[in-house]
Design a protein around this motif. Structure first.
Motif, PDB file in Angstrom:
ATOM      1  N   ARG A  50      37.475   1.286 -31.995  1.00 33.94           N
ATOM      2  CA  ARG A  50      38.433   1.132 -33.083  1.00 33.94           C
ATOM      3  C   ARG A  50      39.628   2.039 -32.903  1.00 33.94           C
ATOM      4  O   ARG A  50      39.601   3.019 -32.181  1.00 33.94           O
ATOM      5  CB  ARG A  50      37.761   1.399 -34.415  1.00 33.94           C
ATOM      6  N   CYS A  51      40.671   1.670 -33.630  1.00 31.25           N
ATOM      7  CA  CYS A  51      41.894   2.456 -33.649  1.00 31.25           C
ATOM      8  C   CYS A  51      41.799   3.441 -34.815  1.00 31.25           C
ATOM      9  O   CYS A  51      41.580   3.029 -35.956  1.00 31.25           O
ATOM     10  CB  CYS A  51      43.104   1.546 -33.835  1.00 31.25           C
ATOM     11  N   SER A  52      41.973   4.709 -34.527  1.00 36.09           N
ATOM     12  CA  SER A  52      41.880   5.713 -35.584  1.00 36.09           C
ATOM     13  C   SER A  52      43.115   5.697 -36.476  1.00 36.09           C
ATOM     14  O   SER A  52      43.084   6.212 -37.588  1.00 36.09           O
ATOM     15  CB  SER A  52      41.680   7.106 -34.984  1.00 36.09           C
ATOM     16  N   GLN A  53      44.187   5.079 -36.026  1.00 39.26           N
ATOM     17  CA  GLN A  53      45.425   5.030 -36.805  1.00 39.26           C
ATOM     18  C   GLN A  53      45.396   3.910 -37.847  1.00 39.26           C
ATOM     19  O   GLN A  53      45.567   4.157 -39.032  1.00 39.26           O
ATOM     20  CB  GLN A  53      46.621   4.840 -35.867  1.00 39.26           C
ATOM     21  N   CYS A  54      45.164   2.677 -37.418  1.00 38.88           N
ATOM     22  CA  CYS A  54      45.268   1.530 -38.340  1.00 38.88           C
ATOM     23  C   CYS A  54      43.913   0.963 -38.777  1.00 38.88           C
ATOM     24  O   CYS A  54      43.852   0.155 -39.685  1.00 38.88           O
ATOM     25  CB  CYS A  54      46.118   0.422 -37.733  1.00 38.88           C
ATOM     26  N   GLY A  55      42.829   1.352 -38.097  1.00 38.47           N
ATOM     27  CA  GLY A  55      41.505   0.881 -38.479  1.00 38.47           C
ATOM     28  C   GLY A  55      41.078  -0.428 -37.841  1.00 38.47           C
ATOM     29  O   GLY A  55      39.962  -0.886 -38.071  1.00 38.47           O
ATOM     30  N   ALA A  56      41.937  -1.050 -37.052  1.00 39.69           N
ATOM     31  CA  ALA A  56      41.550  -2.282 -36.355  1.00 39.69           C
ATOM     32  C   ALA A  56      40.378  -1.977 -35.431  1.00 39.69           C
ATOM     33  O   ALA A  56      40.264  -0.864 -34.909  1.00 39.69           O
ATOM     34  CB  ALA A  56      42.722  -2.824 -35.555  1.00 39.69           C
ATOM     35  N   TYR A  57      39.490  -2.960 -35.247  1.00 34.99           N
ATOM     36  CA  TYR A  57      38.354  -2.720 -34.362  1.00 34.99           C
ATOM     37  C   TYR A  57      37.980  -3.978 -33.598  1.00 34.99           C
ATOM     38  O   TYR A  57      38.345  -5.082 -33.968  1.00 34.99           O
ATOM     39  CB  TYR A  57      37.149  -2.182 -35.146  1.00 34.99           C
TER      40      TYR A  57
ATOM     41  N   CYS B 215      45.104  -0.039 -28.924  1.00 32.21           N
ATOM     42  CA  CYS B 215      45.440  -0.872 -30.067  1.00 32.21           C
ATOM     43  C   CYS B 215      46.745  -1.611 -29.791  1.00 32.21           C
ATOM     44  O   CYS B 215      47.754  -0.979 -29.451  1.00 32.21           O
ATOM     45  CB  CYS B 215      45.574  -0.006 -31.318  1.00 32.21           C
TER      46      CYS B 215
ATOM     47  N   ASP C  58      48.764  -2.912 -31.840  1.00 28.95           N
ATOM     48  CA  ASP C  58      49.792  -2.590 -32.831  1.00 28.95           C
ATOM     49  C   ASP C  58      50.279  -1.156 -32.714  1.00 28.95           C
ATOM     50  O   ASP C  58      51.481  -0.897 -32.714  1.00 28.95           O
ATOM     51  CB  ASP C  58      49.261  -2.830 -34.251  1.00 28.95           C
ATOM     52  N   CYS C  59      49.336  -0.212 -32.614  1.00 32.04           N
ATOM     53  CA  CYS C  59      49.695   1.223 -32.621  1.00 32.04           C
ATOM     54  C   CYS C  59      49.922   1.801 -31.235  1.00 32.04           C
ATOM     55  O   CYS C  59      50.486   2.874 -31.095  1.00 32.04           O
ATOM     56  CB  CYS C  59      48.587   2.018 -33.319  1.00 32.04           C
TER      57      CYS C  59
END
Length: 85
Positions: free
Chosen positions: A57-64, A19, A21-22
């Motif tokens: 997807r990112c499990s932290q922020c939900g971006a996919y 991700c 961001d994360c």
């Protein structure tokens, strides 16, 4: 079965492996993906919501992110189910 593939096998070469961001690794999953349908003036006239879309997807922020083939299938599905504007 998607779970048996490595992330490298699943993703398009241009898709991120973590991700942005994360900075966490992406994982396989399914998402609810929304696709707005617009008229010739750019106004949204309909919203398609497609469940269980395979994604990473990112499990932290939900971006996919979607694989190119998945995007092509979604575009075909929307086009086949949208009346001409």
């Amino acid at each position: 079965v998607v779970e048996s593939l490595s992330l490298t096998d699943f993703l398009d070469p241009n898709c991120p492996r973590e991700c942005p961001d994360c900075r966490l690794p992406l994982s396989h999953g399914e998402v609810l993906h929304s696709v707005p349908v617009q008229d010739e003036n750019g106004q949204t006239i309909e919203m398609f919501e497609i469940e269980n879309v395979p994604a990473v997807r990112c499990s932290q922020c939900g971006a996919y992110w979607l694989e190119n083939e998945t995007v092509e299938n979604i575009e075909r599905l929307v086009k086949e189910n949208t009346p001409s504007v």
